[in-house]
Design an enzyme around this catalytic site. Structure first.
Site, mmCIF file in Angstrom:
data_model
loop_
_atom_site.group_PDB
_atom_site.id
_atom_site.type_symbol
_atom_site.label_atom_id
_atom_site.label_comp_id
_atom_site.label_asym_id
_atom_site.label_seq_id
_atom_site.Cartn_x
_atom_site.Cartn_y
_atom_site.Cartn_z
ATOM 1 C CE LYS A 96 15.535 2.477 1.088
ATOM 2 N NZ LYS A 96 15.471 3.715 1.911
ATOM 3 N N GLY A 148 8.358 2.040 1.047
ATOM 4 C CA GLY A 148 7.391 3.120 1.128
ATOM 5 C C GLY A 148 7.423 3.945 -0.138
ATOM 6 N N GLY A 149 6.269 4.357 -0.627
ATOM 7 C CA GLY A 149 6.209 5.201 -1.815
ATOM 8 C C GLY A 149 6.801 4.487 -3.008
ATOM 9 C CG ASP A 168 8.620 9.163 8.052
ATOM 10 O OD1 ASP A 168 7.707 9.464 8.856
ATOM 11 O OD2 ASP A 168 8.474 8.322 7.148
#
Length: 294
Positions: A62, A42-43, A169
């Protein structure tokens, strides 16, 4: 100082006891792990599947560019550190069991390469995110199956709250479902927007998924960890039981359709989570005791 920044300043105290250190250089990373195909991101975050060379343990890798890290805290050596790392180190330090025993996936290793950080995370196999799990089950889940997932999710969220961790989130894409046994097991991923927050900490700048924004952000321009997390429990449950995505604005305009076949206890649980007034939200502890989850 803004309220959300005050909460993050407090977090450096909450995370005090953790050792913040450089995770190593690129050659060390390459000597320990093999990076494979892209999993998603994401992003600015890109996440890849991979494995640990010594035992071929599956991992998620990541990559986070250093110039795009949204939230940092101050470590013991006065360096500014990615809050995601601080939180996952805190969870690891206070874990009650081995890797894989808790709902949040574990941080196994991390590397500071100067221009980017690399986080090496536990990757449960076999597992799919809840969004894909729902899709594979025909677009919505039977109430009993949704209950199994929500019970675990509420327990996991309460565990984080007890450690003053606010994920911010929680949504179907950030919930992994382990599918290797008869009972699906919930794992929480992506702490990239998370922060440390005490019970009455107030946040003013919203971080999270825009279409899931809690109603108080529109009117009061502020939100708190407890009521927001309970709201997110409602969003996840709604999407588990209905075809289509939840949208706060559609909900506030009373245009969101609800399944008329839900049991009274289930509908009560859903309505309690999705109340417009944060002061009227049950706590996560209240949800654990709700008749629908008993």
């Amino acid at each position: 100082m803004a309220a959300h920044e005050q909460a993050l300043s407090t977090s450096s105290i909450e995370a005090g006891g953790l050792e913040f250190k450089m995770g190593g250089r690129e050659c060390e990373f390459q000597a320990r792990y093999v990076e494979e195909h892209h999993l998603g991101g994401g992003g600015c975050r890109a996440v890849f599947a991979g494995y640990r060379i010594t035992d071929r343990c599956p991992v998620a890798i990541k990559h986070i560019p250093k110039d795009r890290i949204p939230i940092k805290v101050t470590g013991e050596n006065a360096k500014r550190v990615l809050v995601e790392v601080a939180i996952m180190l805190k969870l690891a330090a206070e874990a009650d069991g081995p890797v894989g025993a808790s709902a949040p996936v574990s941080l196994l290793d991390w590397f500071d390469l100067g221009t980017e950080l690399i986080l090496v995370l536990e990757r449960p196999v076999p597992a799919v995110d809840l969004h894909d799990y729902i899709t594979a089950n025909g677009g919505c889940l039977p109430e009993e199956k949704a209950k199994v997932i929500l019970k675990q999710l509420v327990d996991a969220a309460k565990h984080l709250e007890d450690k003053h961790i606010f994920h911010r989130d929680i949504k179907s894409e950030n919930i992994l479902i382990e599918t290797g046994s008869d009972v699906p097991r919930v794992r929480i991923i992506d702490f990239g927007l998370s922060c440390f927050a005490k019970e009455r900490s107030v946040c003013r700048l919203f971080y999270g998924t825009a279409i899931h924004t809690p109603p108080e952000c529109y009117g009061r321009k502020k939100y708190r960890a407890g009521p927001t997390t309970v709201w997110q429990m409602g969003v996840v449950l709604y999407e588990a039981l209905h075809v289509g995505d939840f949208n706060t604005m559609t909900f506030l305009q009373k245009e969101l359709k609800f399944n008329k076949d839900l049991s009274p206890h289930c509908r009560n649980f859903l309505d309690a989570c999705l109340t417009n007034v944060p002061e009227k939200h049950p706590t996560l502890g209240d949800l654990q005791l709700h008749p629908w989850l008993r």
